[in-house]
Design a protein around this motif. Structure first.
Motif, PDB file in Angstrom:
ATOM      1  N   VAL A 106       0.866  -1.183   0.000  1.00 32.62           N
ATOM      2  CA  VAL A 106       0.000   0.000   0.000  1.00 32.62           C
ATOM      3  C   VAL A 106       0.899   1.229   0.000  1.00 32.62           C
ATOM      4  O   VAL A 106       1.741   1.390   0.889  1.00 32.62           O
ATOM      5  CB  VAL A 106      -0.923   0.008   1.237  1.00 32.62           C
ATOM      6  CG1 VAL A 106      -1.731   1.294   1.303  1.00 32.62           C
ATOM      7  CG2 VAL A 106      -1.851  -1.197   1.222  1.00 32.62           C
ATOM      8  N   THR A 107       0.754   2.076  -1.019  1.00 26.16           N
ATOM      9  CA  THR A 107       1.593   3.273  -1.126  1.00 26.16           C
ATOM     10  C   THR A 107       0.714   4.499  -1.309  1.00 26.16           C
ATOM     11  O   THR A 107      -0.406   4.402  -1.813  1.00 26.16           O
ATOM     12  CB  THR A 107       2.537   3.161  -2.334  1.00 26.16           C
ATOM     13  OG1 THR A 107       1.764   2.828  -3.485  1.00 26.16           O
ATOM     14  CG2 THR A 107       3.588   2.093  -2.124  1.00 26.16           C
ATOM     15  N   LEU A 108       1.233   5.636  -0.901  1.00 20.34           N
ATOM     16  CA  LEU A 108       0.497   6.888  -1.091  1.00 20.34           C
ATOM     17  C   LEU A 108       0.420   7.232  -2.574  1.00 20.34           C
ATOM     18  O   LEU A 108       1.369   7.009  -3.320  1.00 20.34           O
ATOM     19  CB  LEU A 108       1.210   8.024  -0.354  1.00 20.34           C
ATOM     20  CG  LEU A 108       1.060   8.037   1.163  1.00 20.34           C
ATOM     21  CD1 LEU A 108       1.983   9.094   1.759  1.00 20.34           C
ATOM     22  CD2 LEU A 108      -0.389   8.329   1.559  1.00 20.34           C
ATOM     23  N   LYS A 109      -0.737   7.790  -2.979  1.00 18.90           N
ATOM     24  CA  LYS A 109      -0.851   8.256  -4.366  1.00 18.90           C
ATOM     25  C   LYS A 109       0.079   9.439  -4.599  1.00 18.90           C
ATOM     26  O   LYS A 109       0.423  10.174  -3.665  1.00 18.90           O
ATOM     27  CB  LYS A 109      -2.300   8.673  -4.643  1.00 18.90           C
ATOM     28  CG  LYS A 109      -3.241   7.489  -4.693  1.00 18.90           C
ATOM     29  CD  LYS A 109      -4.645   7.882  -5.098  1.00 18.90           C
ATOM     30  CE  LYS A 109      -5.500   6.623  -5.161  1.00 18.90           C
ATOM     31  NZ  LYS A 109      -6.895   6.874  -5.502  1.00 18.90           N
ATOM     32  N   ASP A 125       3.642  13.439   2.178  1.00 18.44           N
ATOM     33  CA  ASP A 125       4.142  12.332   2.983  1.00 18.44           C
ATOM     34  C   ASP A 125       5.145  12.867   4.002  1.00 18.44           C
ATOM     35  O   ASP A 125       6.357  12.823   3.784  1.00 18.44           O
ATOM     36  CB  ASP A 125       4.794  11.298   2.051  1.00 18.44           C
ATOM     37  CG  ASP A 125       5.351  10.110   2.820  1.00 18.44           C
ATOM     38  OD1 ASP A 125       5.113  10.029   4.042  1.00 18.44           O
ATOM     39  OD2 ASP A 125       6.020   9.285   2.194  1.00 18.44           O
ATOM     40  N   ARG A 159       9.431   8.079  -0.142  1.00 16.72           N
ATOM     41  CA  ARG A 159       7.988   7.957   0.141  1.00 16.72           C
ATOM     42  C   ARG A 159       7.810   6.671   0.937  1.00 16.72           C
ATOM     43  O   ARG A 159       8.316   5.624   0.552  1.00 16.72           O
ATOM     44  CB  ARG A 159       7.177   7.842  -1.149  1.00 16.72           C
ATOM     45  CG  ARG A 159       7.401   8.940  -2.151  1.00 16.72           C
ATOM     46  CD  ARG A 159       6.561  10.137  -1.963  1.00 16.72           C
ATOM     47  NE  ARG A 159       5.146   9.917  -2.288  1.00 16.72           N
ATOM     48  CZ  ARG A 159       4.190  10.793  -1.980  1.00 16.72           C
ATOM     49  NH1 ARG A 159       4.489  11.918  -1.349  1.00 16.72           N
ATOM     50  NH2 ARG A 159       2.941  10.543  -2.300  1.00 16.72           N
ATOM     51  N   GLY A 175       5.521   3.628   2.575  1.00 17.36           N
ATOM     52  CA  GLY A 175       4.276   2.887   2.444  1.00 17.36           C
ATOM     53  C   GLY A 175       4.249   1.714   3.402  1.00 17.36           C
ATOM     54  O   GLY A 175       5.092   1.605   4.296  1.00 17.36           O
ATOM     55  N   ALA A 231      -6.365  -0.441   2.769  1.00 19.80           N
ATOM     56  CA  ALA A 231      -5.957   0.773   2.057  1.00 19.80           C
ATOM     57  C   ALA A 231      -7.060   1.817   2.132  1.00 19.80           C
ATOM     58  O   ALA A 231      -8.242   1.478   2.139  1.00 19.80           O
ATOM     59  CB  ALA A 231      -5.646   0.450   0.599  1.00 19.80           C
ATOM     60  N   GLU A 276      -4.518   6.331  -1.171  1.00 22.00           N
ATOM     61  CA  GLU A 276      -3.533   5.256  -1.311  1.00 22.00           C
ATOM     62  C   GLU A 276      -3.853   4.334  -2.483  1.00 22.00           C
ATOM     63  O   GLU A 276      -5.014   4.108  -2.812  1.00 22.00           O
ATOM     64  CB  GLU A 276      -3.478   4.417  -0.018  1.00 22.00           C
ATOM     65  CG  GLU A 276      -2.896   5.162   1.175  1.00 22.00           C
ATOM     66  CD  GLU A 276      -3.014   4.396   2.489  1.00 22.00           C
ATOM     67  OE1 GLU A 276      -2.145   4.570   3.345  1.00 22.00           O
ATOM     68  OE2 GLU A 276      -3.976   3.637   2.677  1.00 22.00           O
ATOM     69  N   ASN A 277      -2.803   3.793  -3.075  1.00 18.94           N
ATOM     70  CA  ASN A 277      -2.915   2.715  -4.049  1.00 18.94           C
ATOM     71  C   ASN A 277      -2.495   1.409  -3.388  1.00 18.94           C
ATOM     72  O   ASN A 277      -1.731   1.417  -2.426  1.00 18.94           O
ATOM     73  CB  ASN A 277      -1.957   2.960  -5.227  1.00 18.94           C
ATOM     74  CG  ASN A 277      -2.344   4.162  -6.037  1.00 18.94           C
ATOM     75  OD1 ASN A 277      -3.515   4.390  -6.306  1.00 18.94           O
ATOM     76  ND2 ASN A 277      -1.348   4.951  -6.421  1.00 18.94           N
ATOM     77  N   TYR A 278      -2.985   0.285  -3.935  1.00 16.88           N
ATOM     78  CA  TYR A 278      -2.512  -0.992  -3.407  1.00 16.88           C
ATOM     79  C   TYR A 278      -2.169  -1.919  -4.555  1.00 16.88           C
ATOM     80  O   TYR A 278      -2.661  -1.769  -5.659  1.00 16.88           O
ATOM     81  CB  TYR A 278      -3.567  -1.647  -2.499  1.00 16.88           C
ATOM     82  CG  TYR A 278      -4.816  -2.097  -3.206  1.00 16.88           C
ATOM     83  CD1 TYR A 278      -5.923  -1.276  -3.276  1.00 16.88           C
ATOM     84  CD2 TYR A 278      -4.901  -3.350  -3.817  1.00 16.88           C
ATOM     85  CE1 TYR A 278      -7.072  -1.682  -3.936  1.00 16.88           C
ATOM     86  CE2 TYR A 278      -6.043  -3.766  -4.471  1.00 16.88           C
ATOM     87  CZ  TYR A 278      -7.126  -2.922  -4.529  1.00 16.88           C
ATOM     88  OH  TYR A 278      -8.267  -3.310  -5.185  1.00 16.88           O
TER      89      TYR A 278
END
Lengths: 80, 80
Positions: A8-11, A16, A38, A40, A68, A73-75
């Motif tokens: 899971v990471t920030l868009k 951040d 960044r 995650g 998420a 967030e993206n996963y």
């Protein structure tokens, strides 16, 4: 048993502050040339069963319901 | 510009209360068959420069000095 790794990471564009703090820490430790950091999260999940396609759809549902925050967030789901 | 992903995970045997809480949450949401969840961290790092082997050794040093607690955590570095 099916093992999977969910990342899971920030868009892009989402601030951040934790990543910025790490950039500052690395610079203070003498690491020059760090352009950006960044942060995650990663989840290593073990599921009972052997049906990989069912597992993958379960894992995506877990991401969307709990793991998420899809607003920021993206996963990604990788079966191992 | 070199991009890398650093993954930091708890060593086997180290208690992970956050992972246990997620297991409980998934079970409460109706996901049966979740055997275990372990949470870790991921760092997406962008470095200036083009020397990939120097970048890799820098990234390992960053892990050992700041990003991972080697007593309880493992790390892996992947250049993208």
């Amino acid at each position: 048993m099916i093992r999977a790794r969910i990342t899971v990471t920030l868009k892009n564009g989402v601030l951040d502050p934790q990543g910025k703090a790490i950039e500052g820490g690395l610079s203070a430790l003498g690491f020059s040339g760090v352009h950006s950091v960044r942060q995650g999260k990663v989840f290593d999940v073990e599921l009972d069963g052997v049906d990989r396609s069912a597992a993958e759809s379960d894992l995506k549902a877990m991401c969307e319901k709990l793991l998420a925050n899809l607003v920021i967030e993206n996963y990604s789901v990788d079966l191992l």
